[in-house]
Design a protein around this motif. Structure first.
Motif, PDB file in Angstrom:
ATOM      1  N   UNK A  84      60.255  42.359  44.374  1.00 20.99           N
ATOM      2  CA  UNK A  84      59.328  41.278  44.026  1.00 20.99           C
ATOM      3  C   UNK A  84      59.236  41.079  42.514  1.00 20.99           C
ATOM      4  N   UNK A  85      59.349  42.160  41.750  1.00 21.11           N
ATOM      5  CA  UNK A  85      59.431  42.008  40.296  1.00 21.11           C
ATOM      6  C   UNK A  85      60.659  41.165  39.936  1.00 21.11           C
ATOM      7  N   UNK A  86      61.759  41.479  40.596  1.00 19.04           N
ATOM      8  CA  UNK A  86      63.008  40.768  40.342  1.00 19.04           C
ATOM      9  C   UNK A  86      62.870  39.283  40.692  1.00 19.04           C
ATOM     10  N   UNK A  87      62.235  38.991  41.818  1.00 19.92           N
ATOM     11  CA  UNK A  87      62.063  37.600  42.256  1.00 19.92           C
ATOM     12  C   UNK A  87      61.161  36.826  41.301  1.00 19.92           C
ATOM     13  N   UNK A  88      60.042  37.432  40.898  1.00 12.79           N
ATOM     14  CA  UNK A  88      59.143  36.744  39.972  1.00 12.79           C
ATOM     15  C   UNK A  88      59.817  36.491  38.626  1.00 12.79           C
ATOM     16  N   UNK A  89      60.611  37.445  38.149  1.00 10.64           N
ATOM     17  CA  UNK A  89      61.314  37.281  36.883  1.00 10.64           C
ATOM     18  C   UNK A  89      62.446  36.273  36.980  1.00 10.64           C
ATOM     19  N   UNK A  90      62.885  35.956  38.186  1.00  6.59           N
ATOM     20  CA  UNK A  90      63.880  34.898  38.341  1.00  6.59           C
ATOM     21  C   UNK A  90      63.242  33.529  38.126  1.00  6.59           C
ATOM     22  N   UNK A  91      61.930  33.430  38.333  1.00  4.72           N
ATOM     23  CA  UNK A  91      61.201  32.172  38.130  1.00  4.72           C
ATOM     24  C   UNK A  91      60.634  32.060  36.718  1.00  4.72           C
ATOM     25  N   UNK A  92      60.175  33.190  36.167  1.00  3.86           N
ATOM     26  CA  UNK A  92      59.515  33.174  34.865  1.00  3.86           C
ATOM     27  C   UNK A  92      60.095  34.281  33.976  1.00  3.86           C
ATOM     28  N   UNK A  93      60.289  33.966  32.701  1.00  3.29           N
ATOM     29  CA  UNK A  93      60.820  34.970  31.777  1.00  3.29           C
ATOM     30  C   UNK A  93      59.773  36.021  31.436  1.00  3.29           C
ATOM     31  N   UNK A  94      58.501  35.692  31.644  1.00  4.47           N
ATOM     32  CA  UNK A  94      57.413  36.658  31.442  1.00  4.47           C
ATOM     33  C   UNK A  94      56.506  36.607  32.664  1.00  4.47           C
ATOM     34  N   UNK A  95      56.145  37.783  33.175  1.00  3.67           N
ATOM     35  CA  UNK A  95      55.325  37.875  34.387  1.00  3.67           C
ATOM     36  C   UNK A  95      54.086  38.714  34.106  1.00  3.67           C
ATOM     37  N   UNK A  96      52.960  38.201  34.530  1.00  9.60           N
ATOM     38  CA  UNK A  96      51.663  38.854  34.359  1.00  9.60           C
ATOM     39  C   UNK A  96      51.328  39.635  35.632  1.00  9.60           C
TER      40      UNK A  96
ATOM     41  N   UNK B 232      58.226  35.437  48.794  1.00  7.03           N
ATOM     42  CA  UNK B 232      58.506  34.336  47.887  1.00  7.03           C
ATOM     43  C   UNK B 232      60.010  34.277  47.661  1.00  7.03           C
ATOM     44  N   UNK B 233      60.640  33.135  47.926  1.00  7.29           N
ATOM     45  CA  UNK B 233      62.089  33.041  47.695  1.00  7.29           C
ATOM     46  C   UNK B 233      62.392  33.051  46.205  1.00  7.29           C
ATOM     47  N   UNK B 234      63.525  33.626  45.815  1.00  9.49           N
ATOM     48  CA  UNK B 234      63.881  33.650  44.388  1.00  9.49           C
ATOM     49  C   UNK B 234      64.299  32.271  43.899  1.00  9.49           C
ATOM     50  N   UNK B 235      64.482  32.154  42.589  1.00  8.64           N
ATOM     51  CA  UNK B 235      64.948  30.892  42.012  1.00  8.64           C
ATOM     52  C   UNK B 235      66.369  30.598  42.497  1.00  8.64           C
ATOM     53  N   UNK B 236      66.729  29.321  42.510  1.00  7.26           N
ATOM     54  CA  UNK B 236      68.040  28.917  43.024  1.00  7.26           C
ATOM     55  C   UNK B 236      69.176  29.510  42.198  1.00  7.26           C
ATOM     56  N   UNK B 237      68.914  29.768  40.929  1.00  2.00           N
ATOM     57  CA  UNK B 237      69.958  30.306  40.062  1.00  2.00           C
ATOM     58  C   UNK B 237      70.075  31.833  40.150  1.00  2.00           C
ATOM     59  N   UNK B 238      69.235  32.452  40.966  1.00  2.00           N
ATOM     60  CA  UNK B 238      69.212  33.912  41.065  1.00  2.00           C
ATOM     61  C   UNK B 238      70.470  34.424  41.752  1.00  2.00           C
ATOM     62  N   UNK B 239      71.062  35.456  41.150  1.00  2.00           N
ATOM     63  CA  UNK B 239      72.262  36.078  41.714  1.00  2.00           C
ATOM     64  C   UNK B 239      71.890  37.475  42.225  1.00  2.00           C
TER      65      UNK B 239
END
Length: 324
Positions: A61-73, A207-214
């Motif tokens: 989930x950390x990985x998924x959130x960071x795929x959407x935002x460069x900084x995560x709270x 939560x699905x990752x960003x489309x650009x996530x590999x």
């Protein structure tokens, strides 16, 4: 009249040791968990162990959130219900409403991790962790107040605030993730979940990752270029510190009366003058320069044009202390 013993207690009070100690992740309170190509420090329980599936979910989930935002709270809070619940209907409904509200309030995607625990109490309690965009929120005060108000309205329950309740992690920066993942992994411990019965001990939303996530790499968590830059800056700082230390050693002389080094008299004089609020530069400035100085008085202030030192002259009726 203050007694002698009271005076003695007050005298030594400032030197009393604080009950709080700086926390450090070490081999006694942590272990390593592998995820893709790297290992991460996770909580090491005194009893039983961590659930590996829960740990993988948290790191993923950390990985998924960071795929959407460069900084995560990331923020933590504990929820205490008013009555016992044999299932998770109450907490699930609350989490659904909370995520819907926070998504609209902060215009951010939200992931939650919630651990249900019960040990000696007759009631269960919940450890709740929320992840949002750090571009929308960078402090925990307001969001914790919102969670508290909603939980009180929803379950007539109470909350407990934890020390250092939030942190911000950065995409590809493994250093920023170290303490965050460690604290999050606490929710995956198996101990204190024995009394949950048929109720799940760990809840999270998908939560699905960003489309650009590999998914074949873990660049969201560990970017080698970022790691390289961090190490380069550390090395540059250490070199600077070493150079300054050597410079101070060369300009200092040992004292035969103590274990510390004393600075040359001229250096100590300059430091003393620099700490003064009045202009004493004439003590270390050649007389030819002093003759060229011009001083002007204006509105009870002496302004030295060359040294740019300002001396404020107080009137006799002014007894207030000046603000530094």
């Amino acid at each position: 009249m203050m007694s002698i013993k009271t005076k003695q207690r007050n005298l030594y009070k400032p030197f009393a040791k604080s009950s709080k100690r700086f926390f450090c992740i070490n081999q006694h309170n942590s272990s390593l968990a592998a995820y893709k190509d790297h290992a991460y420090h996770v909580f090491k329980p005194k009893q039983k162990s961590l659930n590996k599936k829960m740990v993988n979910t948290i790191i993923s989930d950390y990985e998924i959130m960071l795929s959407h935002y460069s900084r995560v709270f990331v923020v933590r809070i504990e929820l205490h219900p008013n009555t016992y619940s044999a299932d998770n209907k109450v907490i699930r409904l609350f989490l659904e409403r909370l995520i819907t509200f926070l998504s609209g309030e902060y215009e951010s995607k939200v992931i939650y991790h919630c651990a249900r625990e019960q040990e000696t109490s007759d009631l269960e309690h919940y450890h709740l962790e929320l992840m949002l965009s750090a571009h929308k929120i960078n402090h925990s005060n307001r969001i914790l107040s919102l969670v508290k108000a909603m939980w009180e309205m929803h379950a007539n329950g109470t909350v407990s605030f934890v020390d250092n309740p939030f942190c911000i992690v950065h995409r590809g920066n493994k250093t920023s993730l170290k303490h965050a993942i460690y604290r999050s992994s606490y929710l995956a411990k198996e101990h204190t979940k024995e009394l949950n019965g048929n109720a799940k001990g760990f809840l999270s939303n998908k939560l699905p990752p960003a489309k650009t996530f590999d998914p074949t790499n873990d660049l969201m968590l560990v970017d080698p270029y970022i790691t390289l830059e961090i190490n380069r800056r550390k090395q540059a700082f250490e070199v600077t510190q070493t150079t300054e230390s050597e410079s101070r050693t060369k300009t200092s002389k040992s004292s035969k009366y103590a274990w510390f080094n004393t600075k040359p008299h001229s250096q100590r004089l300059k430091e003393c003058i620099a700490s003064k609020t009045t202009s004493l530069n004439h003590l270390t400035t050649p007389s030819s320069t002093i003759q060229n100085r011009q001083t002007y008085r204006y509105k009870n202030a002496l302004v030295n044009e060359l040294s740019e030192d300002v001396i404020t002259i107080k009137s006799n009726s002014d007894h207030s202390s000046s603000t530094p």
